[in-house]
Design a protein around this motif. Structure first.
Motif, PDB file in Angstrom:
ATOM      1  N   ASN A 159       0.729  -1.040  -0.286  1.00 24.59           N
ATOM      2  CA  ASN A 159      -0.131  -0.049  -0.119  1.00 24.59           C
ATOM      3  C   ASN A 159       0.356   1.352   0.221  1.00 24.59           C
ATOM      4  N   ASP A 160       1.814   1.215  -0.443  1.00 24.27           N
ATOM      5  CA  ASP A 160       3.233   2.662  -0.352  1.00 24.27           C
ATOM      6  C   ASP A 160       3.754   2.332  -1.552  1.00 24.27           C
ATOM      7  N   ASN A 161       3.342   1.460  -2.829  1.00 22.26           N
ATOM      8  CA  ASN A 161       4.339   0.622  -3.793  1.00 22.26           C
ATOM      9  C   ASN A 161       3.426   1.953  -5.176  1.00 22.26           C
ATOM     10  N   LEU A 162       4.401   3.163  -4.536  1.00 21.13           N
ATOM     11  CA  LEU A 162       4.427   4.343  -5.606  1.00 21.13           C
ATOM     12  C   LEU A 162       5.154   4.144  -7.045  1.00 21.13           C
ATOM     13  N   ASN A 163       5.271   3.248  -7.435  1.00 23.26           N
ATOM     14  CA  ASN A 163       5.966   2.672  -8.961  1.00 23.26           C
ATOM     15  C   ASN A 163       4.420   3.034  -9.952  1.00 23.26           C
ATOM     16  N   GLN A 164       4.238   1.719  -9.558  1.00 19.62           N
ATOM     17  CA  GLN A 164       2.297   1.388 -10.088  1.00 19.62           C
ATOM     18  C   GLN A 164       1.650   2.626 -10.215  1.00 19.62           C
ATOM     19  N   THR A 165       1.377   3.126  -9.079  1.00 16.95           N
ATOM     20  CA  THR A 165       0.553   4.008  -8.817  1.00 16.95           C
ATOM     21  C   THR A 165       1.306   5.291 -10.091  1.00 16.95           C
ATOM     22  N   ALA A 166       1.882   5.611  -9.591  1.00 13.71           N
ATOM     23  CA  ALA A 166       2.640   7.350 -10.904  1.00 13.71           C
ATOM     24  C   ALA A 166       2.081   6.280 -12.147  1.00 13.71           C
ATOM     25  N   LYS A 167       2.441   4.993 -12.497  1.00 10.63           N
ATOM     26  CA  LYS A 167       2.297   4.498 -14.055  1.00 10.63           C
ATOM     27  C   LYS A 167       0.969   4.420 -14.815  1.00 10.63           C
ATOM     28  N   ALA A 168      -0.127   4.716 -13.354  1.00 10.71           N
ATOM     29  CA  ALA A 168      -1.668   3.935 -13.945  1.00 10.71           C
ATOM     30  C   ALA A 168      -1.648   5.282 -15.449  1.00 10.71           C
ATOM     31  N   THR A 169      -1.907   6.064 -15.455  1.00 13.57           N
ATOM     32  CA  THR A 169      -2.014   6.091 -16.702  1.00 13.57           C
ATOM     33  C   THR A 169      -1.162   6.947 -17.888  1.00 13.57           C
ATOM     34  N   GLU A 170      -0.002   6.473 -17.264  1.00  6.85           N
ATOM     35  CA  GLU A 170       0.996   5.592 -18.455  1.00  6.85           C
ATOM     36  C   GLU A 170       0.393   4.134 -19.324  1.00  6.85           C
ATOM     37  N   VAL A 171      -0.280   3.535 -18.006  1.00  5.57           N
ATOM     38  CA  VAL A 171      -0.572   2.211 -18.989  1.00  5.57           C
ATOM     39  C   VAL A 171      -2.321   2.322 -19.205  1.00  5.57           C
ATOM     40  N   ASN A 172      -2.952   3.152 -18.817  1.00  2.00           N
ATOM     41  CA  ASN A 172      -4.371   4.056 -19.413  1.00  2.00           C
ATOM     42  C   ASN A 172      -5.053   3.006 -18.064  1.00  2.00           C
ATOM     43  N   ALA A 173      -4.364   2.803 -17.182  1.00  2.00           N
ATOM     44  CA  ALA A 173      -4.916   2.266 -15.904  1.00  2.00           C
ATOM     45  C   ALA A 173      -5.784   3.669 -14.970  1.00  2.00           C
ATOM     46  N   LYS A 174      -7.274   3.628 -14.383  1.00  2.47           N
ATOM     47  CA  LYS A 174      -8.205   4.656 -14.252  1.00  2.47           C
ATOM     48  C   LYS A 174      -8.879   3.759 -12.505  1.00  2.47           C
ATOM     49  N   ALA A 175      -7.777   3.587 -11.890  1.00  2.00           N
ATOM     50  CA  ALA A 175      -7.747   3.124 -10.547  1.00  2.00           C
ATOM     51  C   ALA A 175      -7.044   2.284  -9.864  1.00  2.00           C
ATOM     52  N   ILE A 176      -7.220   2.575  -8.697  1.00  2.00           N
ATOM     53  CA  ILE A 176      -6.257   1.635  -7.919  1.00  2.00           C
ATOM     54  C   ILE A 176      -7.071   1.021  -6.419  1.00  2.00           C
ATOM     55  N   GLN A 177      -6.827  -0.354  -6.077  1.00  2.00           N
ATOM     56  CA  GLN A 177      -7.009  -0.400  -4.928  1.00  2.00           C
ATOM     57  C   GLN A 177      -6.372  -0.799  -3.960  1.00  2.00           C
ATOM     58  N   VAL A 178      -6.013   0.177  -2.989  1.00  4.53           N
ATOM     59  CA  VAL A 178      -5.345  -0.434  -1.853  1.00  4.53           C
ATOM     60  C   VAL A 178      -5.336  -0.459  -0.612  1.00  4.53           C
ATOM     61  N   VAL A 179      -4.474  -1.497   0.779  1.00  6.67           N
ATOM     62  CA  VAL A 179      -5.189  -1.621   1.099  1.00  6.67           C
ATOM     63  C   VAL A 179      -5.265   0.021   2.526  1.00  6.67           C
ATOM     64  N   TYR A 180      -6.785   0.233   3.073  1.00 10.24           N
ATOM     65  CA  TYR A 180      -6.751   1.218   3.458  1.00 10.24           C
ATOM     66  C   TYR A 180      -7.829   1.554   4.650  1.00 10.24           C
ATOM     67  N   ASN A 181      -7.783   1.393   5.906  1.00 14.51           N
ATOM     68  CA  ASN A 181      -8.200   1.072   7.075  1.00 14.51           C
ATOM     69  C   ASN A 181      -7.733   2.435   8.052  1.00 14.51           C
ATOM     70  N   ARG A 182      -8.548   2.721   9.179  1.00 12.43           N
ATOM     71  CA  ARG A 182      -8.354   3.173   9.672  1.00 12.43           C
ATOM     72  C   ARG A 182      -6.715   2.702  10.815  1.00 12.43           C
ATOM     73  N   LEU A 183      -6.666   1.449  10.623  1.00 10.77           N
ATOM     74  CA  LEU A 183      -4.556   1.313  11.440  1.00 10.77           C
ATOM     75  C   LEU A 183      -3.765   0.724  10.016  1.00 10.77           C
ATOM     76  N   ASP A 184      -4.311   1.430   9.234  1.00 12.18           N
ATOM     77  CA  ASP A 184      -3.463   1.056   8.259  1.00 12.18           C
ATOM     78  C   ASP A 184      -3.721   2.240   7.162  1.00 12.18           C
ATOM     79  N   GLN A 185      -3.167   3.938   7.289  1.00  7.47           N
ATOM     80  CA  GLN A 185      -3.018   4.591   7.051  1.00  7.47           C
ATOM     81  C   GLN A 185      -2.109   5.373   5.552  1.00  7.47           C
ATOM     82  N   THR A 186      -1.055   4.104   5.378  1.00  4.50           N
ATOM     83  CA  THR A 186      -0.392   4.193   4.759  1.00  4.50           C
ATOM     84  C   THR A 186      -0.377   4.979   3.264  1.00  4.50           C
TER      85      THR A 186
END
Length: 306
Positions: A159-186
């Motif tokens: 849930n801190d993978n910035l490489n894949q997130t930052a390249k999303a538009t480049e590969v034509n991805a329009k959504a990110i799925q990630v672990v996020y909750n009150r115990l893990d705000q990374t």
């Protein structure tokens, strides 16, 4: 129910979706088709329209097959179906990232889901090496053009993978799925800012922290399901102690902790939808109530606009 746009897609998603890893049997319960039908029918009645699944939720596309059986008897167009690729679980479980393997997975998922198209097809917790494969994304683009996929997404493993997130538009991805909750705000540190900058939709998975934020468990609880049983005992107890403290100090009186935890995720301007798992109709009903809490605003930055 409230709805938000999923990034640059044309999808209008309910702020609460249905996560379906549990349908594969890894969370201490084996499901019947009748039970799955009841859960999804209840979700529909409550205004939920997003189902998130994956090729490896159970052997031989088990979760997708349950969903496909349901869809075959209901209006496919009422649902936004999100699935994933990158792993195969037939007689054994394995990673499967080369272009031909992913093409096979797509066809198998379409068959299991009994549909001609998948609304959101997501790269599933793969390495950066697997991600940085131009041939893979070229093949997926062809599937987009054919209509078998409506939109591409990335379900990041870390849930801190910035490489894949930052390249999303480049590969034509329009959504990110990630672990996020009150115990893990990374994701708030690097991933969410990148999502907002690119106008990517965000599906928050594990929003109840594997049940630790459900309000049902106390420190010392022994879990028997396959997933939580394998986790570090000290880590489980620490998270349950923290969840107990949060319940006493942050959750308003009279509000269920699970509903509060889902609504807490939906406060963040990057988050489009939370996708908690559910084992019963009662849990679907409880999850849906999160949309009505004051924490979830109609004028949220991700709110749907015509």
């Amino acid at each position: 129910m409230k709805y938000r746009r999923l990034g640059k897609t044309e999808l209008k998603v309910s702020v609460v979706g249905v996560g379906t890893w549990q349908f594969g049997g890894d969370w201490g319960k084996d499901f019947t088709q009748q039970e799955v039908d009841a859960i999804l029918s209840c979700a529909k009645d409550l205004g939920i329209n997003l189902i998130d699944t994956a090729e490896c939720y159970g052997p031989h596309h088990l979760s997708e097959s349950f969903i496909g059986d349901f869809l075959s008897r209901n209006r496919r167009e009422d649902w936004i179906v999100a699935s994933k690729f990158g792993h195969m679980w037939h007689d054994t479980w394995s990673n499967a990232w080369n272009t031909n393997e992913v093409r096979v997975q797509l066809e198998e998922s379409l068959k299991a889901l009994q549909t001609d198209y998948i609304d959101l097809y997501q790269f599933h917790s793969g390495t950066d090496e697997a991600f940085d494969n131009d041939d893979l994304w070229t093949m997926l683009d062809k599937q987009l053009q054919s209509g078998k996929i409506r939109n591409l997404g990335i379900s990041i493993g870390s849930n801190d993978n910035l490489n894949q997130t930052a390249k999303a538009t480049e590969v034509n991805a329009k959504a990110i799925q990630v672990v996020y909750n009150r115990l893990d705000q990374t994701p708030e540190q690097r991933v969410f800012p990148s999502c907002l900058e690119q106008d990517l939709g965000v599906l928050a998975r594990v929003p109840l922290a594997s049940g630790y934020l459900s309000g049902k468990y106390k420190p010392g609880t022994v879990f028997e399901d396959k997933v939580r049983k394998s986790r570090n005992r000290d880590e489980i107890d620490e998270k349950l102690r923290l969840a107990e403290h949060i319940a006493q100090t942050e959750v308003p009186h009279g509000v269920g902790m699970a509903q509060w935890a889902l609504a807490w995720c939906l406060q963040h301007p990057a988050v489009s939808c939370v996708i908690p798992g559910c084992k019963s109709v009662e849990q679907v009903e409880a999850n849906a109530q999160a949309a009505s809490l004051d924490l979830v605003k109609d004028d949220h930055p991700s709110a749907w606009t015509n």
